[in-house]
Design a protein around this motif. Structure first.
Motif, short mmCIF file in Angstrom:
data_model
loop_
_atom_site.label_atom_id
_atom_site.label_comp_id
_atom_site.label_asym_id
_atom_site.label_seq_id
_atom_site.Cartn_x
_atom_site.Cartn_y
_atom_site.Cartn_z
N VAL A 29 4.27 4.29 5.11
CA VAL A 29 4.35 4.50 3.66
C VAL A 29 4.97 3.26 3.02
O VAL A 29 5.97 2.74 3.53
N ASN A 30 4.37 2.79 1.94
CA ASN A 30 4.85 1.61 1.19
C ASN A 30 4.99 0.39 2.09
O ASN A 30 6.08 -0.03 2.44
N GLY B 149 9.88 1.73 1.86
CA GLY B 149 8.86 2.07 2.84
C GLY B 149 9.45 2.55 4.15
O GLY B 149 10.64 2.35 4.43
N ASN C 153 0.85 -1.19 0.00
CA ASN C 153 0.00 0.00 0.00
C ASN C 153 0.89 1.24 0.00
O ASN C 153 1.89 1.29 0.70
N ALA C 154 0.47 2.26 -0.75
CA ALA C 154 1.25 3.50 -0.81
C ALA C 154 1.21 4.25 0.52
O ALA C 154 2.20 4.82 0.95
N GLY C 155 0.06 4.23 1.19
CA GLY C 155 -0.07 4.97 2.43
C GLY C 155 -1.07 4.34 3.38
O GLY C 155 -1.98 3.64 2.95
N HIS C 156 -0.90 4.60 4.64
CA HIS C 156 -1.75 4.08 5.71
C HIS C 156 -2.91 5.05 5.95
O HIS C 156 -2.81 6.24 5.66
N TRP C 157 -4.01 4.57 6.53
CA TRP C 157 -5.18 5.41 6.74
C TRP C 157 -4.89 6.65 7.59
O TRP C 157 -5.51 7.69 7.42
N GLY D 142 -1.72 7.97 7.70
CA GLY D 142 -0.53 8.61 7.15
C GLY D 142 0.77 8.23 7.84
O GLY D 142 1.82 8.76 7.53
N LYS E 225 6.53 6.58 10.03
CA LYS E 225 6.74 7.90 10.62
C LYS E 225 6.51 7.83 12.14
O LYS E 225 5.77 6.95 12.61
#
Length: 113
Positions: free
Chosen positions: A54-55, A99, A45-49, A51, A102
């Motif tokens: 990532v990846n 990926g 997935n490019a991004g999590h719900w 934010g 954060k």
């Protein structure tokens, strides 16, 4: 805040530390053998719900074979001791080579209340 060097990871005593060989290479491989059939079917997935990731791709897992259940109990006992028990579902995140996670406060869905 005082920092120490553990292996290749610079950490704060207040944050975390690396306990070398806590999980052996054989144990790690056994866990991977159990999760890979499900995890490898997932797309990154490019991004999590929220934010925060990532990846990545992720799964939840509640039931483990008997050997892996012993490993996870040892981790649970070491990390939480008598204070708290882990949630029944393990949250497994696989980061793509590009990926990252954060800094964030995790949802109570994954860390309990």
């Amino acid at each position: 805040m005082k920092h120490q060097q553990y292996g290749q990871i610079r950490t704060s005593k207040m944050d975390s530390y690396l306990k070398e060989n806590f999980v052996t290479e054989t144990e790690e491989n056994n866990i991977l053998l159990e999760i890979d059939p499900k995890l490898l079917r997932r797309r990154y997935n490019a991004g999590h719900w929220d934010g925060a990731i990532v990846n990545y791709r992720e799964i939840g897992k509640m039931e483990w074979n008997s050997e892996n259940a012993k490993i996870l109990k040892r981790i649970d006992d070491f990390v939480f001791g008598k204070l708290k028990k882990c949630l029944p579902e393990a949250h497994i995140v696989d980061l793509h080579k590009e990926g990252y996670i954060k800094p964030h406060i995790d949802s109570v869905k994954f860390c309990g209340s």
